[in-house]
Design a protein around this motif. Structure first.
Motif, PDB file in Angstrom:
ATOM      1  N   SER A 107       0.691  -1.166   0.025  1.00 45.16           N
ATOM      2  CA  SER A 107       0.080  -0.011   0.223  1.00 45.16           C
ATOM      3  C   SER A 107       0.753   1.141  -0.025  1.00 45.16           C
ATOM      4  O   SER A 107       2.107   1.422   0.731  1.00 45.16           O
ATOM      5  CB  SER A 107      -0.951   0.124   1.130  1.00 45.16           C
ATOM      6  OG  SER A 107      -1.606   1.164   1.580  1.00 45.16           O
ATOM      7  N   ALA A 150      -0.615  -1.167  -4.139  1.00 48.69           N
ATOM      8  CA  ALA A 150      -1.276  -2.099  -4.452  1.00 48.69           C
ATOM      9  C   ALA A 150      -2.119  -2.698  -2.970  1.00 48.69           C
ATOM     10  O   ALA A 150      -1.283  -3.161  -2.029  1.00 48.69           O
ATOM     11  CB  ALA A 150      -0.587  -3.518  -5.087  1.00 48.69           C
ATOM     12  N   PRO A 151      -3.205  -2.144  -2.663  1.00 51.98           N
ATOM     13  CA  PRO A 151      -4.210  -1.644  -3.489  1.00 51.98           C
ATOM     14  C   PRO A 151      -3.727  -0.180  -3.994  1.00 51.98           C
ATOM     15  O   PRO A 151      -3.097   0.588  -2.849  1.00 51.98           O
ATOM     16  CB  PRO A 151      -5.546  -1.702  -2.658  1.00 51.98           C
ATOM     17  CG  PRO A 151      -5.010  -1.749  -1.282  1.00 51.98           C
ATOM     18  CD  PRO A 151      -3.617  -2.567  -1.407  1.00 51.98           C
TER      19      PRO A 151
END
Length: 520
Positions: free
Chosen positions: A476, A479-480
């Motif tokens: 993070s 990703a996401p």
């Protein structure tokens, strides 16, 4: 099979029962009897053979006697004389001799700032072992606990593992109270919370959880608290002991807990909704949860101008690729993909390797292992000669190996550049992961060439994407993907543009500055 599972469950319960019994041996949960002679005798038996166990018997008047218990070396004798012994001697001279006093009267006589009470042998033993002073009085089932701890400790110095050019120069010490005060000085708010617990059935090491109540996610704080309470071990000597107990995936090479000896770094993470863990006798605090990109950031990134910081971060990520891939790329090119090099360069490399009797992969492994040995020797030797030995050793060994025809000159350049690149990461734990993965990619490159390198990178990325740190995605905000949080990842935008905290940890209170702040 069913019988096997039942036996396994019974064995686990038996081990748990044995563990609980061993913990209870550390102190008795029975209450004090009120008989000074019996209680004092029982405590002396528990400390039999402990040369540092000290006590003093005193009379308050003809009706009341007390015994003061402490461990010599863990208390301040000077403060004990002022706040305990002197008031009791004075009371003996002033109080009526035939008047029976109670524990509350005794508490009023003492002038110490911190005086509490306890009623069990376990509390008495814990107080003495923690450096407290215990006062027992005849006829009372309550004991007084006085905090006059004092022991030798290291002064606050500049952090050794996280030195900066710009920024504060103080680092944590081994005293957990001092470390907590350094955090408190920077965050003057009632929302800053400290929670204490003790870990280790024998060591009874004090551990402190710290967080900002209105920013940190309640679920994360509760998860930290739960994982710490599940730790059952005889002793905790350093915060590093705790790391392996609380990581989401302890078999991963990548660290999922950030270790730091800088108070300013802890405070910066608390302001983003993270949770800090301080451990007594350790100068390293733990920060959870953590992401890969936070491991790549240095505390100094936030004290310099954003343009220079962004450039340094670019260099840092560039040399991350160099530290991970450079030896593997050299092996792949010299073994399988000669056409990728210009003609003159390939002739030069071939000429330098003409006298080398080993394949490129053996040559690379010899140099990499030698470099790792020199690095470790430099760390273990005394500081004045450690750096000299490592530098001179690298020069002498490299030059001698080239002249003897054991390795080629281009490989020495590759290994030296890779070694320099591996020193650029702010996190020592991340450096170790990159060093190990480098050997993994070397073997893949020697087997499959560039296809092996790509396969290795694919596996590393898949592992990083599915990795979690206390439930927070390790990659993070990439990703996401969270676009707003990219302002402080690969580059750092000006402070007046970082208006929100990270979504994963600070969503309870996203706003961190007034939106009217801007560059004029």
């Amino acid at each position: 099979m069913k019988l096997f599972r039942q036996i396994k469950r019974l064995t686990a319960k038996t081990k748990a029962f044995m563990w609980e019994g061993s913990v209870q041996d550390q102190g008795n949960s029975e209450g004090l009897t009120g008989s000074l002679e019996n209680d004092f005798h029982r405590i002396k038996q528990l400390f039999e053979g402990a040369a540092d166990f000290s006590y003093r018997e005193m009379k308050i008047n003809q009706m009341n006697s007390v015994v003061i218990l402490y461990l010599n070396g863990l208390v301040s004798i000077e403060r004990l004389e002022i706040h305990v012994f002197h008031p009791l001697v004075t009371a003996n001279e002033k109080l009526p001799q035939h008047v029976d006093i109670n524990i509350d009267d005794l508490k009023g006589i003492l002038s110490s700032a911190q005086v509490s009470q306890g009623a069990t042998f376990r509390e008495v033993i814990d107080q003495i072992l923690a450096g407290g002073t215990v006062v027992l009085m005849n006829g009372s089932k309550q004991a007084l606990f006085i905090s006059e701890q004092s022991w030798e400790q290291r002064s606050v110095d500049e952090p050794v593992s996280e030195a900066v050019v710009l920024g504060p120069r103080e680092g944590f010490t081994e005293n957990i109270r001092t470390n907590g005060s350094m955090i408190r000085r920077r965050l003057k708010t009632t929302k800053l919370k400290f929670e204490y617990m003790k870990l280790g059935s024998i060591s009874q090491t004090e551990v402190m959880i710290t967080y900002l109540e209105d920013i940190a996610e309640t679920s994360i704080v509760e998860e930290v608290r739960s994982r710490l309470k599940r730790i059952e071990i005889d002793a905790i000597e350093d915060s590093g002991y705790i790391v392996e107990f609380i990581e989401d995936q302890p078999f991963s090479l990548f660290p999922q807990v950030l270790q730091t000896e800088r108070p300013d770094r802890v405070v910066g993470n608390l302001l983003e909704g993270k949770v800090g863990i301080l451990v007594a006798n350790s100068p390293f605090a733990l920060i959870v949860p953590v992401t890969f990109f936070e491991m790549m950031n240095s505390p100094e990134d936030y004290y310099g101008r954003f343009i220079m910081t962004s450039f340094i971060r670019f260099i840092r990520y560039l040399f991350l690729a160099v530290a991970l891939l450079f030896p593997a790329i050299y092996i792949a090119v010299t073994t399988f993909h000669h056409e990728l090099l210009p003609t003159n360069l390939i002739f030069s490399v071939a000429a330098s390797r003409e006298k080398v009797p080993f394949p490129a992969v053996i040559e690379a492994l010899l140099m990499e292992i030698t470099f790792e040995a020199l690095r470790e020797a430099g760390l273990r030797l005394p500081r004045p000669i450690g750096s000299t030995v490592s530098i001179v050793g690298a020069l002498v060994v490299g030059q001698a190996a080239v002249e003897a025809g054991i390795v080629s000159a281009p490989l020495v350049i590759v290994v030296a550049t890779t070694g320099i690149a591996s020193f650029m990461f702010p996190s020592y734990a991340l450096t170790g992961a990159i060093r190990l993965l480098r050997f993994f990619l070397i073997f893949l490159a020697a087997t499959l060439g560039f296809y092996g390198i790509l396969l290795g990178i694919f596996f590393i990325l898949v592992h990083l994407v599915q990795l979690r740190s206390f439930g927070v995605p390790y990659m993070s905000p990439v990703a996401p993907f969270h676009f707003n949080n990219l302002k402080d990842i690969f580059i750092r935008v000006p402070w007046w543009m970082i208006s929100e905290r990270p979504n994963e940890t600070g969503k309870r209170n996203l706003k961190r500055l007034n939106p009217r702040n801007r560059k004029y």
